[in-house]
Write a protein that holds these residues in place. Structure first.
Motif, PDB file in Angstrom:
ATOM      1  N   LEU A 172       0.650  -1.146  -0.635  1.00 19.31           N
ATOM      2  CA  LEU A 172      -0.043  -0.171   0.238  1.00 19.31           C
ATOM      3  C   LEU A 172       0.829   0.965   0.147  1.00 19.31           C
ATOM      4  O   LEU A 172       0.845   1.882  -0.872  1.00 19.31           O
TER       5      LEU A 172
ATOM      6  N   VAL B 103       2.817   2.084  -3.524  1.00 20.30           N
ATOM      7  CA  VAL B 103       1.911   2.172  -5.032  1.00 20.30           C
ATOM      8  C   VAL B 103       1.408   3.386  -4.569  1.00 20.30           C
ATOM      9  O   VAL B 103       1.604   4.803  -5.070  1.00 20.30           O
TER      10      VAL B 103
ATOM     11  N   ALA C  74       2.585   6.314  -7.270  1.00 18.26           N
ATOM     12  CA  ALA C  74       0.730   6.600  -8.189  1.00 18.26           C
ATOM     13  C   ALA C  74       1.138   8.414  -8.604  1.00 18.26           C
ATOM     14  O   ALA C  74       1.864   9.317  -7.501  1.00 18.26           O
TER      15      ALA C  74
ATOM     16  N   ASP D 246      -3.562   5.410 -10.600  1.00 12.51           N
ATOM     17  CA  ASP D 246      -2.813   4.858 -10.808  1.00 12.51           C
ATOM     18  C   ASP D 246      -2.957   3.693  -9.943  1.00 12.51           C
ATOM     19  O   ASP D 246      -1.948   2.330  -8.919  1.00 12.51           O
ATOM     20  N   LEU D 247      -3.895   3.926  -8.532  1.00 13.34           N
ATOM     21  CA  LEU D 247      -3.288   3.604  -7.376  1.00 13.34           C
ATOM     22  C   LEU D 247      -4.824   2.088  -6.975  1.00 13.34           C
ATOM     23  O   LEU D 247      -3.344   1.090  -6.179  1.00 13.34           O
ATOM     24  N   VAL D 248      -5.320   1.572  -8.265  1.00 12.39           N
ATOM     25  CA  VAL D 248      -6.223   0.208  -8.263  1.00 12.39           C
ATOM     26  C   VAL D 248      -6.104   0.030  -9.803  1.00 12.39           C
ATOM     27  O   VAL D 248      -6.739   0.440 -10.956  1.00 12.39           O
ATOM     28  N   THR D 249      -5.471  -0.956  -9.944  1.00 12.18           N
ATOM     29  CA  THR D 249      -4.831  -1.676 -10.872  1.00 12.18           C
ATOM     30  C   THR D 249      -5.385  -3.149 -10.959  1.00 12.18           C
ATOM     31  O   THR D 249      -5.236  -3.745  -9.651  1.00 12.18           O
TER      32      THR D 249
ATOM     33  N   THR E 224      -1.770  -3.698  -8.918  1.00 15.64           N
ATOM     34  CA  THR E 224      -1.600  -3.883  -7.691  1.00 15.64           C
ATOM     35  C   THR E 224      -2.725  -4.307  -6.584  1.00 15.64           C
ATOM     36  O   THR E 224      -2.369  -5.063  -5.632  1.00 15.64           O
ATOM     37  N   ALA E 225      -3.582  -4.960  -7.191  1.00 13.99           N
ATOM     38  CA  ALA E 225      -4.470  -5.732  -6.400  1.00 13.99           C
ATOM     39  C   ALA E 225      -4.234  -6.757  -6.361  1.00 13.99           C
ATOM     40  O   ALA E 225      -4.611  -7.505  -6.059  1.00 13.99           O
TER      41      ALA E 225
ATOM     42  N   PHE F  27      -1.561  -6.515  -3.799  1.00 16.68           N
ATOM     43  CA  PHE F  27      -2.165  -6.586  -2.686  1.00 16.68           C
ATOM     44  C   PHE F  27      -2.900  -8.086  -2.019  1.00 16.68           C
ATOM     45  O   PHE F  27      -2.567  -7.741  -0.866  1.00 16.68           O
TER      46      PHE F  27
ATOM     47  N   THR G   5       0.791   5.948   4.570  1.00 16.04           N
ATOM     48  CA  THR G   5       0.241   5.719   2.932  1.00 16.04           C
ATOM     49  C   THR G   5      -0.778   7.050   2.386  1.00 16.04           C
ATOM     50  O   THR G   5      -1.325   7.915   1.935  1.00 16.04           O
TER      51      THR G   5
END
Length: 280
Positions: A27, A30, A34, A39-42, A45-46, A49, A270
């Motif tokens: 987290l 990322v 970003a 960019d945070l949720v791709t 990255t999913a 995580f 974060t």
């Protein structure tokens, strides 16, 4: 062992208190890499995580417990807060499967992240397993625990398309070294009785506190080279270990406070990165 019992055992083996030790750096990585909210949720990255939240912990601690079965027989920490290895073939198969599932992270993330992923799986295996078994060699046990920050480095590289700042990697590595060695203090006597040599058994309790203090001071100094605010935040660790040492609090009790400290520091990092992102 019944299926519900096996699931409860696997959950205990995965150390839920410590799940964020691997997923948290993802987290943070990322958030700092970003350049836009998108960019945070791709997909990448999913996947990272999800893998480092649970399967990676099952693998990491499963390998650890399997090769520490004889040592852990006399470790009181395994009586209630953790699980002793039971040698169940189906559990061993799940641990191996969780390791193999790590291949998904290589498929989901770009090649710039692969060295960090490879480093995690190499160190995560050889920390506990023969032939290297780093955990039985003073100072190499501590040094090899930089493995905990490698998921975060991989996530940063995947999002940014470039490697993390060297000072941040150095600082995070020192942080992980301090965390590992502090966690070994409650195991000093069981490890000595089992004939296991670690940094903590080699130094003894008092000097191990000093070693942790030095690691965390170095971590704060390295992060200060990236941003003085990061250095100030990381200074919470040397302050905390000095306070524990001076207060005379049982280290076995203090050890279980650190997941909360790590969560607070990680969340602050974060949120700070997200604030920068949202506010330009």
């Amino acid at each position: 062992m019944s299926d519900p019992g096996r699931l409860r055992y696997l959950l205990a083996l995965s150390r839920p208190r410590f799940w964020l030790y691997l997923a948290g750096p993802v987290l943070v990585g990322v958030a700092f890499a970003a350049e836009s909210v998108a960019d945070l949720v791709t997909p990448g990255t999913a996947v990272a995580f999800a893998y480092f939240l649970l399967p990676a912990n099952v693998y990491l601690y499963g390998v650890n417990d399997a090769f520490d079965a004889e040592i852990d027989a006399a470790n009181p920490k395994k009586d209630d807060r953790e699980a002793r290895w039971r040698g169940d073939p189906s559990v061993a198969a799940v641990v191996v499967a969780c390791g193999l599932l790590g291949a998904a992270t290589f498929l989901a993330l770009p090649r710039v992240a692969w060295p960090y992923l490879a480093g995690f799986f190499f160190l995560g295996t050889e920390y506990s397993a023969p032939p290297l078994r780093f955990k039985t060699t003073p100072f190499l046990d501590s040094l090899s625990n930089g493995l905990y920050i490698l998921p975060g480095a991989a996530a940063f590289a995947a999002v940014a398309g470039t490697h993390p700042p060297v000072a941040a990697l150095v600082g995070a590595w020192f942080w992980a070294m301090g965390m590992h060695t502090f966690s070994a203090i409650p195991d000093v006597e069981p490890d000595r009785e089992a004939g296991v040599r670690t940094t903590a058994t080699f130094l003894g309790e008092t000097r191990t506190y000093a070693y942790c203090l030095a690691c965390w001071l170095a971590a704060a100094a390295a992060f200060a080279l990236v941003d003085v605010r990061l250095g100030a935040l990381l200074s919470a660790y040397p302050v905390a270990v000095f306070a524990v040492f001076r207060s005379g609090v049982d280290v076995e009790r203090a050890y279980w406070w650190y997941p909360a400290l790590n969560t607070v520091v990680g969340a602050t990092l974060t949120l700070g990165a997200l604030w920068r992102l949202v506010n330009g």
